[in-house]
Every structure is written in structure tokens, then in C-alpha cells.
Scaffold this active site. Structure first.
Site, PDB file in Angstrom:
ATOM      1  CB  CYS A 100       9.124  -0.732   2.784  1.00 29.55           C
ATOM      2  SG  CYS A 100       7.959   0.156   1.736  1.00 29.55           S
ATOM      3  CD  GLU A 160       4.797   0.813   3.365  1.00 27.87           C
ATOM      4  OE1 GLU A 160       5.589  -0.135   3.583  1.00 27.87           O
ATOM      5  OE2 GLU A 160       5.145   1.907   2.918  1.00 27.87           O
TER       6      GLU A 160
END
Length: 495
Positions: free
Chosen positions: A290, A256
Site C-alpha cells: 500500500c 489503513e
């Protein structure tokens, strides 16, 4: 609100291996500080290759019995972990705030409760997981089993230390694996304190926590021959290294990584909802997310109406002491991150971008010892601008005017990343069509940055491989075994 640090955090922490805090192979330590004040919080052990080897061997030994533990027993232990996290929510939330710089209102309401919920969730997932049986014909049966992989090696980023750890630990141990996990060297304290919960609930060696530098012990975890599965949350640059290690050792990896997500505001949007959603997208966790909606694409018909509202909203955000429950934005997590943000502000000033709000470090009212930055809004002429293409990882929002839905889609997709995005519209058909056309792993409609369990999270393109936070994530930590049975007791006649 001033707190006594020693009521929450120990002066020193060892490595958590085989259910105990132990000394490392080296006497080297790393200082851990409060980014909001510069205060030293603790010292952690700097793990070396020898410590990684020790932790992996312990995890391998623990796997032999843990993998045979019944689903009901594992599920109960996961629930116990979640319950104990919630029982200690206020303490662990304060540790997260002290170590990370994020507001206490976020760690209390989001980071720790959502971490606890992930343990509860994956307890339910394994209890309801079923294999399959296929009767191929009257004499032939195919059974599909899901079995644990082995030892998981994981490293998590500094922006959501406890929550990201829960995203990996919960499904990994639910599936019957053991794990060696390393938090960021700058924000390890919440997970180290939660190790005491693992100590109470789990058999020794199921969860092992190392502390150290990512380039040293983190890299050693990913390159250890005894690790059967890799899991990483962090930058795309490091993600390449993890993928390379996985390929070298022929083991699966869940990654990720970074993002540069577009938040699209259509001309029929509810502007009250949009203004809140835009702030959720870029100011939550000081923009150190993110999936942050760091590119704002605004329909030209409402641009002149929306932008002044954002300027006012940004100027009214309370940035300050993270321990104050009224604080909406805390400190950036460190000097390196603050310097990175400032470099993009400098780039904006040297270009044809226009700073519409913010753009400065905050040092008044006792903030000079921390790394506080104003919510910042910057208009850029097009999506090719440096600030629209590169991940800043801070409370800096670039705004671009678009003429129609197709241009918004084209700009949203004009990125090397594909983690997330948002659409604000009162026409659900229109919003869904855009959501389907944008190449990202997650799209929010009329909200932003919601990350509950039960909804898959992960990215396209350079934003990663695999999905987390939903029942399908269990398969990241499982092998599929087929048992093929012939009951005919008849020769095939080939030999």
C-alpha cells in the site's frame, strides 16, 4: 527447492473459535491455491453470518475475564507468542511463501520476524504504560485510566497476511480486548497455522479466526452489534464501507487503505542509494504494498543519468520460483491482480506514456502456471496521467521529470492518497523541508519501505484513519476513563 506441502499445510481448516478448530454452520469451503504454481494447497471453511455471531459471542464472554488479566500476565503471553513465532519462523515463512507467492528470502527475513517483534513490542508497551493523576487543587484529584474497549472486529488484506494480522492482534489483546479477525480468503494459511500458537498460549476465546469472503463474513463482522471496535487493512473502496458501518454502530475504526506514494530523487542524491531505494519502493513484495513508491519524481538535472541505471537494474532482477532463496521477486498473488496490472500496461500503450523497461507477463522457464510480471518502468508526461493517479498494486513504476523541489512537492501532494513517500538527498535540511511539506503519514529519507515497530504507520486523506505499529496504537484499542475525586467532604452550597 521443492517441498512437500503437507509438511506445512493441512488439507482442510475449520474456523478457529473459542480456542478450537470447529466446523462452520455450512459445509461450503473455499479452495486456497499457490499463485506461483496454481497448485491447490488447502480448503478453508466459508463462514456465514451464524458463524460470525458465534465467534463474537465467544469473544464477548472471554472479554469478561481477559480484560481483568494483569498487565504482567498479558505481557508474558504476548512474549510467548513472539518467541513461538520465531521458533517456527522457517515453517511459517514457507507457508506464507506458498500461499502468497512472495520470495522466501522476504518471508524469512521480514514478514515473520517483524510479526514476532510486534508481539514483543506491545508486551513492553503495556508494561511501561502509566495512567495520570492531576491534582486540580488541594481537595480535588483527577485520575485517568486506560481501559479495553471490548470485542475488536478486524479484516486484513492478502499482501502481508501474517504481518498485518500481528499489527492488529498484538495491540488489541495487549490492551485487554478480545478479537474476531478474518484474513483474506486467498491468503489465510499462515494465520490459521499460527492459531495453534494462540491455542497453546492464550485463554480460549481471546483470539478467534474466521475464514470466508470479505463481502459475506467480513461484512458481517463489521456490522455486528456485538463488535465494539473495527480495524481494517485493504482498499479504499472497502474502507468506505467499513467507515459507514462504524458510523452506523457508533464505534471507532482504524483504517489503513490505499496509496499512490511519491519517491522524490533530488539532484544531490547518492545515486547508488537511490537506485536501491527505488527498487525497495516498487519491487519489494512484487509491488503489492500500500505504501509502494509508485510515482518516481526525478530532478531534471539527473534524469538522464538515473533512468538508464534503473532500466539496467530492473532488467537484472531475478523473478522466479518464490521458494528459491536467490529469487528477488515472486508471483503476483492472483489472476485478478495480474489482469489489473496488464490493464494499466495496455492503457500506457494507448497513451503518450513510454515503457522504458518490462511491461510483460513472464511465462518461460516454468513460470507459465503462475502470475509473474516483469519489473516495469514507464515514463509519463505529467502527474495527470492515469498511471500516475491510480493505485496499480504491482511492480509498475511511473517516472516524472521535475525541475525543482517545489514542483516535486506539488506533484507529490497532487493525489487523493496520502500514505507514504520518500526523499533521496544528501542535504538533510532540504530533505526534511520536503518531508514536512508532503501531506502523507510516513516519509522515508534515503531509504524506503522500512516498517519496524516503534514508528507510526498510517495515512492522510483517502489512505486511512489512525496509526499502527507504535505505542500510540494502543490507544486505538482503549477507552479513556476519568475518575474525579473530591476529598474536601464539604457542601458546594448550590442546593
Amino acid at each position: 527447492m521443492a517441498v512437500n506441502v503437507r509438511d506445512y499445510i493441512a488439507e482442510n481448516y475449520g474456523l478457529f473459535i473459542n480456542g478450537e478448530f470447529v466446523k462452520g454452520s455450512s459445509d461450503e469451503t473455499i479452495e486456497v491455491t499457490n499463485p506461483a504454481t496454481g497448485e491447490t494447497l488447502s480448503h478453508i471453511t466459508r463462514a456465514k453470518d451464524k458463524d460470525v455471531d458465534h465467534a463474537v459471542k465467544v469473544a464477548q464472554e472471554a472479554f469478561e475475564s481477559w480484560s481483568l488479566t494483569s498487565k504482567s500476565e498479558r505481557a508474558q503471553m504476548l512474549r510467548d507468542i513472539g518467541d513461538k513465532l520465531m521458533a517456527q519462523k522457517d515453517k511459517i515463512a514457507m507457508i506464507e511463501t506458498l500461499n502468497n507467492g512472495k520470495p522466501i528470502r522476504e518471508t524469512t527475513a521480514i514478514d515473520i520476524p517483524f510479526a514476532a517483534r510486534h508481539f514483543h513490542y506491545f508486551a513492553s508497551v503495556i508494561e511501561t504504560e502509566e495512567g495520570t493523576v492531576n491534582d486540580i487543587d488541594k481537595d480535588t484529584m483527577s485520575i485517568v485510566r486506560h481501559e479495553p474497549i471490548g470485542v475488536v472486529g478486524a479484516v486484513v488484506a492478502w499482501n502481508f497476511p501474517m504481518l498485518l494480522a500481528a499489527w492488529k492482534i498484538a495491540p488489541a489483546i495487549a490492551a485487554g480486548n478480545t478479537i474476531v479477525i478474518q484474513p483474506s480468503s486467498s491468503t489465510p494459511l499462515s494465520l490459521l497455522e499460527v492459531a495453534k500458537i494462540f491455542q497453546e498460549v492464550l485463554p480460549k476465546g481471546v483470539v478467534n479466526i474466521l475464514t470466508g469472503k470479505g463481502s459475506e463474513s467480513g461484512n458481517a463482522i463489521f456490522n455486528h452489534d456485538g463488535v465494539d471496535k473495527l480495524s481494517f487493512t485493504g482498499s479504499t473502496d472497502v474502507g468506505y464501507q467499513v467507515a459507514e458501518a462504524a458510523a452506523k454502530h457508533l464505534v471507532p475504526a482504524t483504517l489503513e487503505l490505499g496509496g499512490k506514494s511519491a519517491n522524490i530523487i533530488l539532484d544531490d542524491a547518492n545515486l547508488d542509494l537511490a537506485v536501491e531505494g527505488i527498487q525497495l519502493g516498487i519491487l519489494f513484495n512484487q509491488g503489492e504494498v500500500c505504501s509502494a513508491g509508485s510515482r518516481l519524481l526525478v530532478h531534471e538535472k539527473i534524469y538522464d543519468q538515473l533512468v538508464p541505471r534503473l532500466q539496467e537494474a530492473f532488467s537484472n532482477i531475478k523473478v522466479g520460483n518464490p521458494q528459491d532463496e536467490a529469487t528477488q521477486m515472486g508471483s503476483q498473488t492472483g489472476k485478478d491482480q495480474l489482469d489489473k496490472i496488464q490493464s494499466y500496461i495496455d492503457a500506457a500503450k494507448e497513451s503518450d506514456a513510454q515503457i522504458l523497461a518490462g511491461g510483460h507477463r513472464l511465462t518461460e522457464n516454468g513460470l507459465d502456471k503462475g502470475f509473474f510480471f516483469e519489473p516495469t518502468l514507464i515514463a509519463v508526461p505529467d502527474n495527470h496521467h492515469k498511471l500516475a493517479q491510480e493505485e496499480i498494486f504491482g511492480p509498475v513504476l511511473t517516472v516524472i521529470k521535475v525541475k525543482d523541489d517545489q514542483e516535486a512537492i506539488d506533484i507529490a501532494n497532487d493525489s487523493e492518497y496520502g500514505l507514504a513517500g520518500g526523499v533521496f538527498s544528501q542535504n538533510i535540511t532540504r530533505a526534511l523541508n520536503i518531508a514536512k511539506a508532503v501531506r502523507t503519514g510516513r516519509i522515508w529519507i534515503n531509504t524506503y519501505n522500512q516498517v519496524p515497530e516503534g514508528a507510526p504507520f498510517g495515512g492522510y486523506k483517502k489512505s486511512g484513519i489512525g496509526r499502527e505499529t507504535y505505542k500510540g496504537a494502543l490507544s486505538n484499542y482503549q477507552q479513556v476513563k476519568n475518575i474525579y475525586i473530591d476529598t474536601s467532604n464539604a457542601l458546594k452550597g448550590l442546593y
